[in-house]
Scaffold this active site. Structure first.
Site, PDB file in Angstrom:
ATOM      1  N   THR A  93       3.523 -12.327   3.086  1.00 36.59           N
ATOM      2  CA  THR A  93       3.577 -11.085   3.860  1.00 36.59           C
ATOM      3  C   THR A  93       3.298  -9.897   2.971  1.00 36.59           C
ATOM      4  O   THR A  93       3.730  -9.885   1.824  1.00 36.59           O
ATOM      5  CB  THR A  93       5.009 -10.912   4.412  1.00 36.59           C
ATOM      6  OG1 THR A  93       5.253 -11.937   5.335  1.00 36.59           O
ATOM      7  CG2 THR A  93       5.224  -9.559   5.054  1.00 36.59           C
ATOM      8  N   ARG A 101       7.490 -19.058  17.013  1.00 36.49           N
ATOM      9  CA  ARG A 101       8.382 -18.668  15.916  1.00 36.49           C
ATOM     10  C   ARG A 101       8.079 -17.231  15.463  1.00 36.49           C
ATOM     11  O   ARG A 101       6.939 -16.835  15.302  1.00 36.49           O
ATOM     12  CB  ARG A 101       8.192 -19.626  14.743  1.00 36.49           C
ATOM     13  CG  ARG A 101       9.103 -19.339  13.530  1.00 36.49           C
ATOM     14  CD  ARG A 101       8.424 -18.481  12.489  1.00 36.49           C
ATOM     15  NE  ARG A 101       9.205 -18.399  11.249  1.00 36.49           N
ATOM     16  CZ  ARG A 101       8.895 -17.592  10.233  1.00 36.49           C
ATOM     17  NH1 ARG A 101       7.835 -16.817  10.300  1.00 36.49           N
ATOM     18  NH2 ARG A 101       9.653 -17.554   9.151  1.00 36.49           N
ATOM     19  N   VAL A 102       9.142 -16.488  15.256  1.00 37.61           N
ATOM     20  CA  VAL A 102       9.023 -15.126  14.743  1.00 37.61           C
ATOM     21  C   VAL A 102       9.858 -15.043  13.472  1.00 37.61           C
ATOM     22  O   VAL A 102      10.981 -15.539  13.430  1.00 37.61           O
ATOM     23  CB  VAL A 102       9.527 -14.108  15.798  1.00 37.61           C
ATOM     24  CG1 VAL A 102       9.648 -12.716  15.210  1.00 37.61           C
ATOM     25  CG2 VAL A 102       8.595 -14.101  17.015  1.00 37.61           C
ATOM     26  N   GLY A 103       9.299 -14.447  12.436  1.00 33.74           N
ATOM     27  CA  GLY A 103      10.020 -14.350  11.159  1.00 33.74           C
ATOM     28  C   GLY A 103      10.767 -13.041  11.023  1.00 33.74           C
ATOM     29  O   GLY A 103      11.101 -12.369  12.007  1.00 33.74           O
ATOM     30  N   ASP A 104      11.017 -12.676   9.781  1.00 26.20           N
ATOM     31  CA  ASP A 104      11.790 -11.458   9.516  1.00 26.20           C
ATOM     32  C   ASP A 104      10.956 -10.179   9.610  1.00 26.20           C
ATOM     33  O   ASP A 104      11.499  -9.097   9.839  1.00 26.20           O
ATOM     34  CB  ASP A 104      12.407 -11.533   8.109  1.00 26.20           C
ATOM     35  CG  ASP A 104      11.348 -11.741   7.020  1.00 26.20           C
ATOM     36  OD1 ASP A 104      10.333 -12.423   7.280  1.00 26.20           O
ATOM     37  OD2 ASP A 104      11.530 -11.217   5.905  1.00 26.20           O
ATOM     38  N   THR A 160       9.671 -10.347   1.471  1.00 27.95           N
ATOM     39  CA  THR A 160       8.696 -11.396   1.715  1.00 27.95           C
ATOM     40  C   THR A 160       9.378 -12.723   1.392  1.00 27.95           C
ATOM     41  O   THR A 160      10.331 -12.758   0.631  1.00 27.95           O
ATOM     42  CB  THR A 160       7.435 -11.193   0.852  1.00 27.95           C
ATOM     43  OG1 THR A 160       6.516 -12.249   1.101  1.00 27.95           O
ATOM     44  CG2 THR A 160       7.750 -11.178  -0.626  1.00 27.95           C
ATOM     45  N   GLY A 161       8.877 -13.781   1.993  1.00 26.98           N
ATOM     46  CA  GLY A 161       9.484 -15.088   1.743  1.00 26.98           C
ATOM     47  C   GLY A 161       9.945 -15.727   3.027  1.00 26.98           C
ATOM     48  O   GLY A 161       9.483 -15.367   4.111  1.00 26.98           O
ATOM     49  N   GLY A 169      11.485 -16.162   6.111  1.00 25.33           N
ATOM     50  CA  GLY A 169      12.050 -15.154   6.994  1.00 25.33           C
ATOM     51  C   GLY A 169      13.386 -15.523   7.585  1.00 25.33           C
ATOM     52  O   GLY A 169      14.237 -14.653   7.814  1.00 25.33           O
TER      53      GLY A 169
HETATM   54  N1  ASP Z   1       8.516 -13.425   5.680  1.00 29.80           N
HETATM   55  C1  ASP Z   1       7.443 -14.070   6.387  1.00 29.80           C
HETATM   56  C2  ASP Z   1       7.967 -14.871   7.527  1.00 29.80           C
HETATM   57  O1  ASP Z   1       8.989 -15.513   7.393  1.00 29.80           O
HETATM   58  C3  ASP Z   1       6.683 -14.985   5.530  1.00 29.80           C
HETATM   59  C4  ASP Z   1       5.991 -14.341   4.406  1.00 29.80           C
HETATM   60  O2  ASP Z   1       6.591 -13.672   3.575  1.00 29.80           O
HETATM   61  O3  ASP Z   1       4.786 -14.510   4.369  1.00 29.80           O
HETATM   62  O4  ASP Z   1       7.327 -14.907   8.536  1.00 29.80           O
END
Ligand code: ASP
Length: 343
Positions: free
Chosen positions: A201, A229-232, A252-253, A255
């Site tokens: 991200t 699915r939805v992330g952070d 990032t990471g 989520g």
């Molecule tokens: N944080 C993002 C998610 O979980 C993933 C990413 O950092 O690319 O969707």
């Protein structure tokens, strides 16, 4: 109350002397702003110049972070941002984005399809609706109503190849959907074919010459995630948070882990308590680690933060995370923050 006692009460955050923290005090500002930070060097190196152009001409932080996010959304070669990115497990690219300004106003879109610039749709949600978050078909319809063009449903060549390989290896068959099997945890790969972690991200936070803070975050989320699915990244407080009195943070990471601890909000709250952005990011990583039910083998998280004084910092759960910082004396420099775990 002493700092040590305070940290104990905050829970999860054990005591780390400043000297052990990857030189956080190196990042004391000589000048307050403008300043912009982006997650990851490969993205920040492209995106920060777009933000800098605006900030350096006395522009607003909100315009700078949006421009930086749009630059990555336009990059068809990117694995993890925009319509050229890796798809979900059913082959569709679905996008999440959020934006927040110095007035505490915010907007976000989740599970958005066929629109090139989710960050600008998020800004339109912020500026033109009474809501904060629009999702799925509703978000798409709103984008259409605002004049955003619908793009052709087509995967980029690199995403197509990666998806074909993933399908072969995972033996994914939508008809006998693995999600139906309550006893199995759905596999999402931790690493991509390229050997990179399955995330990238871009989160951007900026302080403008007027001393105002803003942030933006945009992503296609984890590759081969479950459909829906939805992330952070579109969750205000998780993937992004801005408090103009205190500071701004983004993540990032993985989520799911960041949502569990309201990660970016937590970083800003640690800064509110007086901690340097580096310390704030570190304590948020510690808190996250203390409450995650998942094994850490497969998790990476990175936080970046700026405070109102123009101090900045970052921390990650594991080594490998980096970010790009741009200030008049730091032209798009790459920084590798310290990490909580060593591998
Ligand atoms: N944080 C993002 C998610 O979980 C993933 C990413 O950092 O690319 O969707």
């Amino acid at each position: 109350m002493k700092r040590r006692e305070l940290l104990r009460l905050l829970g999860g955050a054990s005591i780390f002397p400043l000297s052990a923290m990857g030189n956080p005090l190196d990042f004391k500002p000589k000048n307050k702003g403008p300043l912009v930070l982006s997650t990851w060097h490969n993205q920040g190196q492209i995106a920060n110049p777009f933000a800098w152009e605006i900030l350096n001409n006395n522009g607003m932080a909100i315009d700078a972070v949006e421009a930086a996010a749009r630059s990555m959304e336009s990059d068809w070669e990117n694995c993890c941002v925009g319509l050229g990115a890796n798809p979900d497990r059913d082959g569709f690219v679905t996008l999440d984005a959020s934006i927040m300004n110095h007035l505490g106003q915010c907007g976000a879109v989740a599970f958005l399809e066929d629109i090139k610039h989710p960050i600008s749709v998020a800004r339109a949600v912020m500026e033109k609706t009474p809501h904060v978050l629009l999702a799925g078909e509703g978000a798409r319809q709103f984008a259409l109503s605002q004049g955003f063009p619908i793009e052709e449903k087509k995967r980029s060549a690199h995403a197509d190849k990666a998806y074909a390989n993933w399908l072969r290896r995972s033996e994914y068959s939508p008809e006998i959907n693995i999600e139906q099997n309550k006893h199995k945890v759905m596999p999402v790969p931790d690493m991509l074919e390229s050997g990179e972690h399955n995330h990238d991200t871009i989160g951007i936070i900026a302080l403008d010459a007027q001393g105002n803070l803003s942030g933006a975050c945009t992503t296609s989320g984890m590759a081969y995630k479950m459909r829906g699915r939805v992330g952070d990244s579109p969750i205000i407080g998780a993937g992004l948070y801005v408090d103009n009195e205190i500071g701004a943070a983004t993540s990032t990471g993985n989520g799911e882990e960041v949502i569990r601890c309201s990660g970016s909000f937590l970083v800003v709250e640690y800064m509110r308590l007086g901690f340097h952005p580096t310390e704030a990011c570190k304590y948020a990583c510690q808190r996250l680690l203390s409450i995650t039910p998942n094994k850490t083998d497969n998790i990476q998280i990175g936080f970046i933060a700026i405070n109102k004084n123009g101090e900045y910092g970052a921390y990650s759960l594991k080594p490998g995370f980096d970010y790009t910082v741009s200030r008049s004396d730091l032209p798009h420099e790459i920084r590798k923050p310290s990490s909580l775990l060593q591998k």
